[in-house]
Every structure is written in C-alpha cells, then in structure tokens.
Design an enzyme around this catalytic site. Structure first.
Site, PDB file in Angstrom:
ATOM      1  N   HIS A  60       0.850  -1.186   0.000  1.00  0.00           N
ATOM      2  CA  HIS A  60       0.000   0.000   0.000  1.00  0.00           C
ATOM      3  C   HIS A  60       0.890   1.241   0.000  1.00  0.00           C
ATOM      4  O   HIS A  60       2.063   1.175   0.383  1.00  0.00           O
ATOM      5  CB  HIS A  60      -0.895   0.012   1.235  1.00  0.00           C
ATOM      6  N   GLU A  62       1.152   3.774   1.921  1.00  0.00           N
ATOM      7  CA  GLU A  62       1.772   4.106   3.209  1.00  0.00           C
ATOM      8  C   GLU A  62       2.960   3.208   3.518  1.00  0.00           C
ATOM      9  O   GLU A  62       3.973   3.670   4.054  1.00  0.00           O
ATOM     10  CB  GLU A  62       0.738   3.993   4.348  1.00  0.00           C
ATOM     11  N   CYS A  96      -5.952   2.051   5.675  1.00  0.00           N
ATOM     12  CA  CYS A  96      -6.642   0.815   6.055  1.00  0.00           C
ATOM     13  C   CYS A  96      -6.164   0.392   7.452  1.00  0.00           C
ATOM     14  O   CYS A  96      -5.244   0.980   8.014  1.00  0.00           O
ATOM     15  CB  CYS A  96      -6.380  -0.283   5.025  1.00  0.00           C
ATOM     16  N   CYS A  99      -2.388  -0.448   7.509  1.00  0.00           N
ATOM     17  CA  CYS A  99      -1.522   0.732   7.429  1.00  0.00           C
ATOM     18  C   CYS A  99      -1.636   1.592   8.681  1.00  0.00           C
ATOM     19  O   CYS A  99      -0.630   2.113   9.171  1.00  0.00           O
ATOM     20  CB  CYS A  99      -1.846   1.547   6.181  1.00  0.00           C
TER      21      CYS A  99
END
Length: 179
Positions: A60, A62, A96, A99
């Site tokens: 992701h 992040e 999410c 993260c």
C-alpha cells in the site's frame, strides 16, 4: 524541488502532490492512493499503491512511504524513532487497518487524509486504530480528514468501474441457459 524548512507549506500543497501520486497509481492500474511523509517541511518518503504491480498485497502507498523513510534514515544516519515522531503523513484515502497499525507502531503523530475508507478504514470508518486503547502498539495519533476528499472518491469510483486484470477469476459457476 523541496521547499525550505523555514517556510511552512500548507496541507493543501502536500495534498496536491499526494493526489498527483494517486493519479499515477490509477494510470498504472492500481487503487488510486498516494501519500507523502513530510519531516521538517521536506518530503522524505512518498508512495502510491503498488499491489498489482508487485503482486504483493502489503504494498500500500503508506507501506511504500514507510520503507522510503527508513532508507532516508539510513542514508542520513538518523534514528527512525525520532524522525517518525516528527513526521506528518498526507494521504488521499483514510489508511486501512493494516496501514493505520503500521503508522501507530512507527509513532507517526499526525495523519491528514482525503476521503474515508468505508470498507477497510483504520482511522475510524471501520476500526479506530489511531485512538483505540491497544497494548504495545505505540501512541495514538491524530487524524484530520477531508482534504480533497471529493477528488479522491471520484478516482476510487473510476478504478472500481473498470475491470481489474489482476483480480482472481470468479469461482462462481454461471448457469447455462437452456433453450
């Protein structure tokens, strides 16, 4: 070119850059999320989703940015704990749960994001990792939502309207029509 540390850059400027990264992700067939990690008014990590490209569900935006900050710390001989404690994350979509947990463990104090993540959000939409009482997971962090949220939502809608060539094939058997 990065702005001088003496000048305070408004959140809108950082979010403009995060939105640009999200647009790049969308153009690459990724979920359109982009982010910047800003320390002393300097971008030291940035990321866009790389899940489809790498075939790795943990890539992701992040997580990509966290890895870049860790590399930056090595190159500049800085302690990651001290750097992350003074870093702000600007991201187009609410992190999410995975993260948000990583951000909390890295001790990021502030997350500025665009739209909520109604399906997987870790900053209050589904689970509130940012302020929940959890043991051994770092300090809670502050979240500020709403920067460029409409644009972030539109990019997500665009992504989910198209077919994802990397999605697994459906295992549901279609009934054959009888004539």
């Amino acid at each position: 070119m990065e702005e001088a540390a003496s000048e305070r850059v408004p959140a809108e400027v950082w979010m403009d850059r995060a939105v640009s990264m999200a647009k790049e992700a969308l153009a690459n067939g990724e979920v359109p999320v982009g982010c910047l990690m800003v320390y002393n008014n300097e971008v030291i990590g940035k990321g866009k989703n790389e899940v489809n490209e790498t075939k790795n569900a943990t890539r992701h935006a992040e997580m990509v940015a966290i890895d870049q900050v860790l590399d930056w710390c090595l190159q500049h001989k800085k302690e990651p704990d001290e750097i992350f404690l003074n870093t702000v994350l600007y991201v187009t979509v609410e992190p999410c749960i995975m993260c948000a947990a990583a951000l909390r463990m890295m001790k990021i104090p502030l997350v500025v994001y665009g739209c909520q993540n109604e399906r997987f959000g870790g900053c209050g939409s589904v689970l509130n990792i940012s302020s929940a009482t959890l043991t051994n997971t770092g300090e809670p962090f502050q979240c500020i939502a709403g920067y460029r949220s409409e644009e972030a939502v539109e990019m997500l809608k665009t992504f989910y309207r198209q077919e994802n060539p990397n999605a697994p094939k459906s295992k549901v058997r279609k009934k054959e029509c009888s004539k």
